[in-house]
Scaffold this active site. Structure first.
Site, PDB file in Angstrom:
ATOM      1  N   HIS A  84      -5.689  -6.895  -1.326  1.00  0.00           N
ATOM      2  CA  HIS A  84      -4.668  -5.724  -1.136  1.00  0.00           C
ATOM      3  C   HIS A  84      -3.525  -6.462  -0.532  1.00  0.00           C
ATOM      4  O   HIS A  84      -3.499  -7.184   0.490  1.00  0.00           O
ATOM      5  CB  HIS A  84      -5.399  -4.814   0.182  1.00  0.00           C
ATOM      6  CG  HIS A  84      -4.622  -3.385  -0.120  1.00  0.00           C
ATOM      7  ND1 HIS A  84      -4.262  -2.423  -1.382  1.00  0.00           N
ATOM      8  CD2 HIS A  84      -4.190  -2.632   0.807  1.00  0.00           C
ATOM      9  CE1 HIS A  84      -3.850  -1.533  -0.792  1.00  0.00           C
ATOM     10  NE2 HIS A  84      -3.602  -1.373   0.454  1.00  0.00           N
ATOM     11  N   SER A  91       0.898  -1.159  -0.156  1.00  0.00           N
ATOM     12  CA  SER A  91       0.076  -0.046  -0.029  1.00  0.00           C
ATOM     13  C   SER A  91       0.937   1.361   0.107  1.00  0.00           C
ATOM     14  O   SER A  91       1.861   1.207  -0.865  1.00  0.00           O
ATOM     15  CB  SER A  91      -0.815  -0.119   1.152  1.00  0.00           C
ATOM     16  OG  SER A  91      -1.969   0.880   0.995  1.00  0.00           O
ATOM     17  N   ASP A 126      -8.621  -5.994  -5.537  1.00  0.00           N
ATOM     18  CA  ASP A 126      -8.110  -4.677  -4.709  1.00  0.00           C
ATOM     19  C   ASP A 126      -8.487  -3.392  -5.480  1.00  0.00           C
ATOM     20  O   ASP A 126      -7.867  -3.214  -6.418  1.00  0.00           O
ATOM     21  CB  ASP A 126      -6.584  -4.807  -4.566  1.00  0.00           C
ATOM     22  CG  ASP A 126      -6.015  -3.645  -3.694  1.00  0.00           C
ATOM     23  OD1 ASP A 126      -6.799  -2.756  -2.979  1.00  0.00           O
ATOM     24  OD2 ASP A 126      -4.795  -3.389  -3.712  1.00  0.00           O
TER      25      ASP A 126
END
Lengths: 443, 443
Positions: free
Chosen positions: A405, A156, A380
């Site tokens: 994710h 991320s 995601d």
């Protein structure tokens, strides 16, 4: 594609295994400058970092470094099993660096996020410099680490940091695994709630039916609830893992499917639909059965710091979002930078710098970079902002169609789809190559 | 190898041509942030830059950008003839950016170098960010410049900036010509002056014989004089150009030879030697015959700012120097960081950061970089700190055996040795390649 259906007892056992902090590390602190780029501010602070050298080859074995992102570093240490899984075969030291202004690495204690004089040093550039100083320090003080290659990992925002680390400091880190590193996009939600809550009776009904901890009294409360729902849908998609996990919340395997199982009747409307929606929501906010009510003010995991990220979004992490209710299922909302900026000034006393990130790190132009794997799971929602194609022979994209994710950063699991197994194999092959190249250079 | 002997009148004509500000440009100012890396300081200042679009192809022609270093930008505009010489054939726009805290680009007016609160933002990182903002602004506002490739040029510290610019921002500049970019080394001087000035009679004698503007009264004055001499010897070697020029001082062709012609009698000693030395010195401080006395307090060119550079040397540009009087002809002086740091704290209120530059930019490890030419003249004392070998196919070294300090950046001259002609040809070939690659990428 989907995980096999296992008896509930097995899931629960797995859930315990995943969430019981199985990894052993030591915690240290390093003195860092608050401002690495100027000489006007001499303040320092203590940055936390975690180290495990259980499997490390003390004669130059590699260092696997996790570039901490917006939260308590222990959260990332527990949810980045991939690093722990492969450390033994690489004889790697595992290091997790906490991002400044998160967890307990607060430069100015509880004043850290009050005014720009204190908060102003919460930037990705300063955080990367913390990591540069930390790694250089480790290489200096740990015997045998002087010639250790360093591979940086991140998911991320941490994935963006990992990629930028290699781009800006290729002399410090030899390669980067940047998982689910996005650069844009977000979400909003449908008008049904607006309709139902247009009068006091509706407000009361929804508060009761949805077991809200804090009953809805005003439009502002409704806004908070809708923002919470937006986060829930986004989070559910992000953590749509093939087995029970506890990253943003304790959840069953493939939680999107479980939530959606309550929303299969397309004839439902009005309050009926909202009741079913709540049944789905329960999966997210009360999978453990321990929540007495739905707290719309609560963030996903207390160790993820929404405050800090909000500040970053108001300074350099300016990601324009818009929703049209056509290509997405959210309320239409065009991107309004004036309004966004005014809110930032009001909340944080800062003016966002829209072009700071693309000018600093290069946005899409990674042609001159090297040794980066950009991985993305297509389940995601953030993958739309990721690098989905090979840029060059050494800046490559790894796609995981069944991945949520940064699923690839998680520990191996029997329920893993083949695509994530293959992704991890590719990532390991790149890491091996980077380490070999570095050793040849040193010889 | 040496230049042909031309009649004095021809030299003088050339000198006039070189120093008469032949280049035409317009002067502009841009509002810049004082602090690009944090949000704690909102101050802005005006940065000066010079533009010539006389030869520019308004349909995407390249931008030749000079990364200004420690001085008034007009000095570099006048002494970087190479850019002006080749602009027509490349149909390039020529831009010179003034380095913050130099010339008239002072963030805090005449308080700029007083205390760290104001001076602390004088760093190479902040300067490079000024250039990033300036180039992005030009690409944005100048019609036809949106897709212009940018080639960055620089000499000496400017050469380091040019190389670092490409290393850190390869998405902003497509290639760099880094001339005489050093990373270490300096100098000191012989004990003879100490002996002669050990008593008042000697101080008076030297003050008179050397026509000092300010007679020597103390050891501190003698130190100032020796520091001046150190600068003279270093500067002479740096600007040992094959034709008369006026970069650090108005000088004849190959000034080292002219100065040394007064020092051929190795039997000279004591005051006789100092008298002859003065005759040589005269070449440096009074080639024009206009100086009435030798001013040891005066810097080479008023447009080069010794104050600013001294601050930078006390912050991030920490270059360890030592002299042993054996491999050099200076007074032995080991490198003493404690003493150096104490002086910096006293003078500027700052503590030098020894490892800032190598950690930030990578020191010798340019393996991951691309599109940089490092050129060095071997007559230049700074060349020992330069990159003298090819790092890769696109990070290359160009050696000019008969070249002084960034001779290649100067305008073409009939007295140029063949090696600098060849160096410029190579540099042009690389520029052409970088521009072609960039255009292919855009297509």
């Amino acid at each position: 594609m989907a995980g096999k259906v296992l008896p509930r007892a097995v899931w629960c056992l797995l859930l315990v295994l995943v969430s019981c902090h199985a990894y052993k590390y030591k915690t240290y602190f390093m003195t860092q400058r608050v401002d690495h780029f100027s000489f006007a501010n001499d303040d320092t602070f203590l940055q936390r970092f975690l180290i495990s050298d259980e499997h490390w080859d003390k004669n130059g074995g590699p260092i696997f470094f996790y570039a901490g992102n917006e939260g308590d570093i222990t959260l990332f240490a527990e949810n980045t099993g991939f690093m722990w899984d492969i450390a033994p075969e690489f004889k790697a030291m595992v290091v997790f660096g906490e991002h400044r202004y998160y967890g307990i690495s607060e430069p100015y204690g509880n004043r850290s996020l009050t005014v720009p004089k204190y908060s102003g040093y919460l930037t990705s550039e300063q955080a990367l410099e913390d990591y540069v100083a930390l790694i250089s320090y480790l290489r200096f003080v740990i015997e045998g680490a002087q010639t250790s290659p360093v591979i940086v990992f991140g998911g991320s925002y941490g994935g963006m940091l990992a990629a930028w680390f290699r781009i800006k400091y290729p002399h410090i880190v030899q390669g980067a695994i940047a998982a689910s590193a996005p650069v844009r996009q977000f979400t909003d939600f449908t008008p049904l709630i607006n309709t139902v809550t247009a009068n006091d009776e509706g407000l009361a009904w929804l508060s009761k039916t949805w077991k809200l901890c804090k009953p809805l009294k005003s439009k502002a409360d409704v806004k908070t609830l809708k923002d919470y729902l937006m986060d829930v849908w986004t989070n559910l998609a992000m953590v749509d893992y093939p087995y029970p996990a506890n990253f943003l919340a304790p959840l069953p395997a493939y939680p999107v499917k479980v939530v959606c199982s309550h929303l299969t009747d397309s004839s439902l409307d009005g309050k009926d639909l909202l009741e079913e929606l709540f049944a789905g929501l329960t999966v997210y906010f009360n999978y453990t059965g321990e929540s007495k009510c739905l707290d719309a003010d609560q963030q996903a995991d207390a160790r993820l710091d929404d405050q800090g990220w909000d500040f970053q979004s108001c300074t350099e992490m300016v990601m324009p979002f818009c929703y049209d209710g056509v290509k997405d299922f959210f309320e239409p909302a065009p991107w309004d930078f004036q309004d966004y900026s005014a809110n930032c000034q009001k909340t944080w006393g800062v003016i966002p710098r829209t072009y700071m990130v693309p000018l600093m790190y290069g946005g899409w132009s990674f042609k001159a970079a090297s040794n980066i794997v950009f991985s993305n799971g297509l389940l995601d929602p953030w993958s739309t902002g990721g690098v989905l194609w090979n840029v060059s022979q050494s800046v490559v994209a790894v796609i995981i169609p069944e991945g949520a994710h940064h699923l690839d950063l998680r520990s191996a699991n029997p329920a893993d789809p083949p695509s994530v197994v293959e992704a991890r194999r590719l990532e390991k092959a790149h890491i091996t190559k980077w380490i070999q190249e570095f050793k040849q250079l040193k010889e």
